[in-house]
Design an enzyme around this catalytic site. Structure first.
Site, PDB file in Angstrom:
ATOM      1  CB  THR A   1      34.303  38.438  36.112  1.00  0.00           C
ATOM      2  OG1 THR A   1      35.460  37.639  35.838  1.00  0.00           O
ATOM      3  CG2 THR A   1      33.482  37.866  37.202  1.00  0.00           C
TER       4      THR A   1
ATOM      5  CG  ASP B   1      38.663  37.696  42.141  1.00  0.00           C
ATOM      6  OD1 ASP B   1      39.088  37.409  40.833  1.00  0.00           O
ATOM      7  OD2 ASP B   1      37.782  38.712  42.402  1.00  0.00           O
TER       8      ASP B   1
ATOM      9  CB  THR C   1      34.580  42.149  37.965  1.00  0.00           C
ATOM     10  OG1 THR C   1      35.348  41.871  36.535  1.00  0.00           O
ATOM     11  CG2 THR C   1      34.217  43.517  37.584  1.00  0.00           C
ATOM     12  N   GLY C   2      37.967  41.852  38.140  1.00  0.00           N
ATOM     13  CA  GLY C   2      39.311  42.439  37.905  1.00  0.00           C
ATOM     14  C   GLY C   2      40.460  41.321  37.859  1.00  0.00           C
TER      15      GLY C   2
HETATM   16  N1  ASP Z   1      38.488  38.144  38.746  1.00  0.00           N
HETATM   17  C1  ASP Z   1      38.467  37.232  37.418  1.00  0.00           C
HETATM   18  C2  ASP Z   1      39.722  36.462  37.720  1.00  0.00           C
HETATM   19  O1  ASP Z   1      40.681  37.072  38.107  1.00  0.00           O
HETATM   20  C3  ASP Z   1      38.532  38.038  36.220  1.00  0.00           C
HETATM   21  C4  ASP Z   1      37.507  38.967  35.737  1.00  0.00           C
HETATM   22  O2  ASP Z   1      36.907  39.678  36.846  1.00  0.00           O
HETATM   23  O3  ASP Z   1      36.853  38.960  34.688  1.00  0.00           O
HETATM   24  O4  ASP Z   1      39.715  35.309  37.459  1.00  0.00           O
END
Ligand code: ASP
Length: 344
Positions: free
Chosen positions: A209, A240, A260-261
């Site tokens: 992200t 999120d 991000t996560g």
């Molecule tokens: N937070 C993002 C999600 O769960 C994914 C990411 O951070 O890469 O959609």
């Protein structure tokens, strides 16, 4: 006041453990004589250890991060708004094929791209978000349009796209988002899901992200986040990134956060709002609040990821509990891009 902010910035820098090992490029730039401005960006957190990418790939990642950082900083340096800086930086990362946002987004379990984004203005607490869009080139721009030109905060799916068309957003056909790398990850996940439907997510999941937080000369904060979500997510799943308070939050009274996560954990913990609440009501520094949320609360639930945080006083932090996080900071005194962390 200028001095106080400069001290806050250098204290934050000195206090961050990740700085010790993670810095890949740090230039000392001349200190500005105007009030300080700052931008902090990320390009996703995950199983990022040295050797994961070829030197060419690493250089391409860093180049895009640098361009995004510099574009955002150029806005701020000219006295532009934090919101404009955040948008400028994120558009560059959305257009770069290496990140999981805009072009280069991951594929859903149906082999499609469904994009989420949000943006928030720390001065007014205005926010805009879009979820599950499939044909909008730059979801962060659409999120801003929702914030500024609708009476709502979030649009999803076909409604978001109808709004985008009404507003004259740049539309693309779904193949625009395709990259070979993400398609390969999708195919691997598909194979795995045939053997075990719970094991579809790649073992070395790198999220990817993108996000930015900025502080402008007026003292206004802004935050934005944009993503393709998680590889092989079920169709209609929303993470999120477009959820205000989870993946994105900004309030001039405390801080601006982009996360991000693993989004499900970030939603359950309202990560972005929790960090700012700890600053606002708990009297914590940005680094203390961000550390607590990532290394205590997120860890305790078994979630993974990271955040970039920028305080109203200019203090910043970029903690993550994964091996690495694509990230960068630019202030009057610092210009830094990093990928790996202390754990390498
Ligand atoms: N937070 C993002 C999600 O769960 C994914 C990411 O951070 O890469 O959609």
């Amino acid at each position: 006041m200028i001095k106080a902010k400069a001290i806050a910035l250098s204290r934050a820098a000195a206090g961050c453990a990740w700085l010790a090992a993670g810095i890949a490029a740090a230039d000392q730039l001349p200190a500005p004589d105007a009030p300080p401005v700052a931008i902090v960006i990320h390009g996703g957190a995950g199983a990022l250890a040295p050797g994961r990418y070829s030197p060419e790939e690493e250089a391409a990642f860093k180049q895009s991060l640098r361009e995004a950082l510099d574009a955002g900083y150029a806005v701020l340096e000219k006295g532009g708004a934090a919101l404009d800086a955040v948008e400028a930086a994120i558009v560059i990362l959305e257009d770069a094929p290496h990140f999981n946002a805009g072009k280069g987004a991951v594929f859903t379990s149906e082999g499609k791209n469904e994009l989420d984004a949000s943006i928030m203005d720390g001065a007014t607490l205005n926010a805009g978000a879009v979820a599950g869009v499939t044909a909008v080139k730059n979801p962060i721009r659409l999120a801003r349009d929702v914030m500024e030109n609708s009476e709502h905060v979030m649009f999803a799916g076909s409604g978001a796209e109808a709004f985008a068309r009404e507003r004259g957003s740049e539309m693309v056909t779904p193949d625009y988002f395709y990259t070979e790398r993400r398609w390969r990850a999708y195919e691997e996940a598909l194979e795995r899901s045939k053997e075990d439907k719970d094991a579809a997510a790649p073992a070395d999941f790198k999220f990817g992200t993108v996000g930015a937080v900025a502080l402008d000369r007026n003292g206004d904060l802004a935050a934005g986040t944009s993503t393709g979500g998680m590889t092989f997510k079920r169709y209609g799943r929303v993470g999120d990134a477009p959820v205000v308070g989870a993946g994105t939050f900004a309030d001039n009274k405390s801080c601006a956060v982009s996360a991000t996560g693993h989004g499900e954990y970030f939603i359950r913990l309202t990560i972005a709002r929790d960090i700012c609440a700890q600053v606002e009501y708990g009297g914590k520094t940005v680094a203390e609040a961000a550390d607590d949320v990532i290394h205590n609360r997120l860890d305790a639930l078994g979630g993974t990821g990271g955040v970039v945080v920028l305080g109203a006083d200019g203090e910043y932090a970029m903690p993550f509990n994964t091996l690495g996080m694509f990230r960068g900071v630019r202030t009057g005194a610092t210009r830094m891009i990093a990928i790996y962390g202390d754990d390498d």
